[in-house]
Motif scaffolding. Structure first.
Motif, PDB file in Angstrom:
ATOM      1  N   PHE A  10      -6.275   9.105   2.313  1.00 40.54           N
ATOM      2  CA  PHE A  10      -6.079   8.046   1.332  1.00 40.54           C
ATOM      3  C   PHE A  10      -6.867   6.810   1.734  1.00 40.54           C
ATOM      4  O   PHE A  10      -6.872   6.432   2.894  1.00 40.54           O
ATOM      5  CB  PHE A  10      -4.574   7.717   1.248  1.00 40.54           C
ATOM      6  CG  PHE A  10      -4.166   7.063  -0.031  1.00 40.54           C
ATOM      7  CD1 PHE A  10      -4.135   7.785  -1.210  1.00 40.54           C
ATOM      8  CD2 PHE A  10      -3.817   5.732  -0.061  1.00 40.54           C
ATOM      9  CE1 PHE A  10      -3.750   7.189  -2.400  1.00 40.54           C
ATOM     10  CE2 PHE A  10      -3.427   5.127  -1.234  1.00 40.54           C
ATOM     11  CZ  PHE A  10      -3.391   5.859  -2.416  1.00 40.54           C
ATOM     12  N   ARG A  11      -7.539   6.215   0.773  1.00 42.55           N
ATOM     13  CA  ARG A  11      -8.337   5.011   1.000  1.00 42.55           C
ATOM     14  C   ARG A  11      -7.854   3.872   0.123  1.00 42.55           C
ATOM     15  O   ARG A  11      -7.747   4.023  -1.096  1.00 42.55           O
ATOM     16  CB  ARG A  11      -9.817   5.297   0.684  1.00 42.55           C
ATOM     17  CG  ARG A  11     -10.460   6.227   1.684  1.00 42.55           C
ATOM     18  CD  ARG A  11     -11.753   6.818   1.161  1.00 42.55           C
ATOM     19  NE  ARG A  11     -11.584   7.691  -0.004  1.00 42.55           N
ATOM     20  CZ  ARG A  11     -11.033   8.907   0.032  1.00 42.55           C
ATOM     21  NH1 ARG A  11     -10.573   9.402   1.161  1.00 42.55           N
ATOM     22  NH2 ARG A  11     -10.935   9.639  -1.054  1.00 42.55           N
ATOM     23  N   PHE A  12      -7.610   2.732   0.745  1.00 45.58           N
ATOM     24  CA  PHE A  12      -7.262   1.520   0.020  1.00 45.58           C
ATOM     25  C   PHE A  12      -8.557   0.756  -0.232  1.00 45.58           C
ATOM     26  O   PHE A  12      -9.237   0.357   0.713  1.00 45.58           O
ATOM     27  CB  PHE A  12      -6.273   0.675   0.827  1.00 45.58           C
ATOM     28  CG  PHE A  12      -4.968   1.395   1.065  1.00 45.58           C
ATOM     29  CD1 PHE A  12      -3.994   1.431   0.086  1.00 45.58           C
ATOM     30  CD2 PHE A  12      -4.735   2.051   2.265  1.00 45.58           C
ATOM     31  CE1 PHE A  12      -2.801   2.104   0.297  1.00 45.58           C
ATOM     32  CE2 PHE A  12      -3.548   2.714   2.488  1.00 45.58           C
ATOM     33  CZ  PHE A  12      -2.572   2.745   1.503  1.00 45.58           C
TER      34      PHE A  12
ATOM     35  N   GLY B 246       0.811  -1.220   0.000  1.00 44.22           N
ATOM     36  CA  GLY B 246       0.000   0.000   0.000  1.00 44.22           C
ATOM     37  C   GLY B 246       0.838   1.260   0.000  1.00 44.22           C
ATOM     38  O   GLY B 246       0.413   2.295  -0.529  1.00 44.22           O
TER      39      GLY B 246
ATOM     40  N   ALA C  67      -7.076   2.261  -5.172  1.00 53.93           N
ATOM     41  CA  ALA C  67      -6.987   3.229  -4.075  1.00 53.93           C
ATOM     42  C   ALA C  67      -7.284   4.614  -4.630  1.00 53.93           C
ATOM     43  O   ALA C  67      -7.172   4.852  -5.838  1.00 53.93           O
ATOM     44  CB  ALA C  67      -5.606   3.196  -3.437  1.00 53.93           C
ATOM     45  N   GLU C  68      -7.652   5.524  -3.716  1.00 58.75           N
ATOM     46  CA  GLU C  68      -7.919   6.902  -4.115  1.00 58.75           C
ATOM     47  C   GLU C  68      -7.606   7.818  -2.947  1.00 58.75           C
ATOM     48  O   GLU C  68      -7.641   7.390  -1.790  1.00 58.75           O
ATOM     49  CB  GLU C  68      -9.379   7.074  -4.545  1.00 58.75           C
ATOM     50  CG  GLU C  68     -10.364   6.770  -3.441  1.00 58.75           C
ATOM     51  CD  GLU C  68     -11.814   6.803  -3.890  1.00 58.75           C
ATOM     52  OE1 GLU C  68     -12.081   6.929  -5.095  1.00 58.75           O
ATOM     53  OE2 GLU C  68     -12.688   6.720  -3.013  1.00 58.75           O
TER      54      GLU C  68
END
Length: 144
Positions: A91-93, A62, A133-134
């Protein structure tokens, strides 16, 4: 995506900016991350995924996804020729990946102010287009 700044002929073109960062950024070179597109409000970077990119679970780490997104966001932010530092990020995984080919990140500016610039970035598997991710990044302008 390349555009030239005709109003400021002494300013680096977007292609020149990408070439410079691809040749002179040791962290990007070490992690096989390359800038591949840059325009006024968008940037794209890609990374070759190798065994060194994997974590203990044999999926892409990640941290690589995050740093690719931050690099792309920083590249599009700095394309005005000024110096910036990362002020904040979220941040999102969304899913893991064991793909061992290539990832890409597209970053775009959502708002550029006088001293702060806001961007968003998405990490995807290049072959499948799967969103992994974003995140959002905020940069502070330190001046020229």
């Amino acid at each position: 995506m390349e555009e030239m700044d005709m109003e400021n002929p002494g300013k680096e073109t977007y292609v020149e900016q990408m070439e410079r960062v691809n040749k002179t950024n040791p962290f990007m070179l070490h992690n096989r991350i390359r800038a591949v597109a840059l325009s006024e409000d968008r940037a794209e970077v890609r990374a070759e995924i190798t065994e060194d990119s994997l974590n203990a679970m044999q999926t892409v780490h990640g941290g690589l996804m995050f740093v690719m997104a931050e690099i792309a966001a920083g590249l599009v932010t700095r394309n005005d020729g000024r110096k910036y530092v990362t002020l904040d990020s979220s941040f999102r995984f969304l899913r893991g990946s064991s793909a061992k080919k290539q990832f890409r990140v597209l970053a775009q500016i959502t708002k550029r102010g006088k001293t702060v610039c806001f961007t968003k970035a998405e990490v995807v598997e290049t072959d499948t287009g799967k969103l992994l991710a974003e995140g959002e990044f905020t940069f502070y302008c330190m001046g020229e």
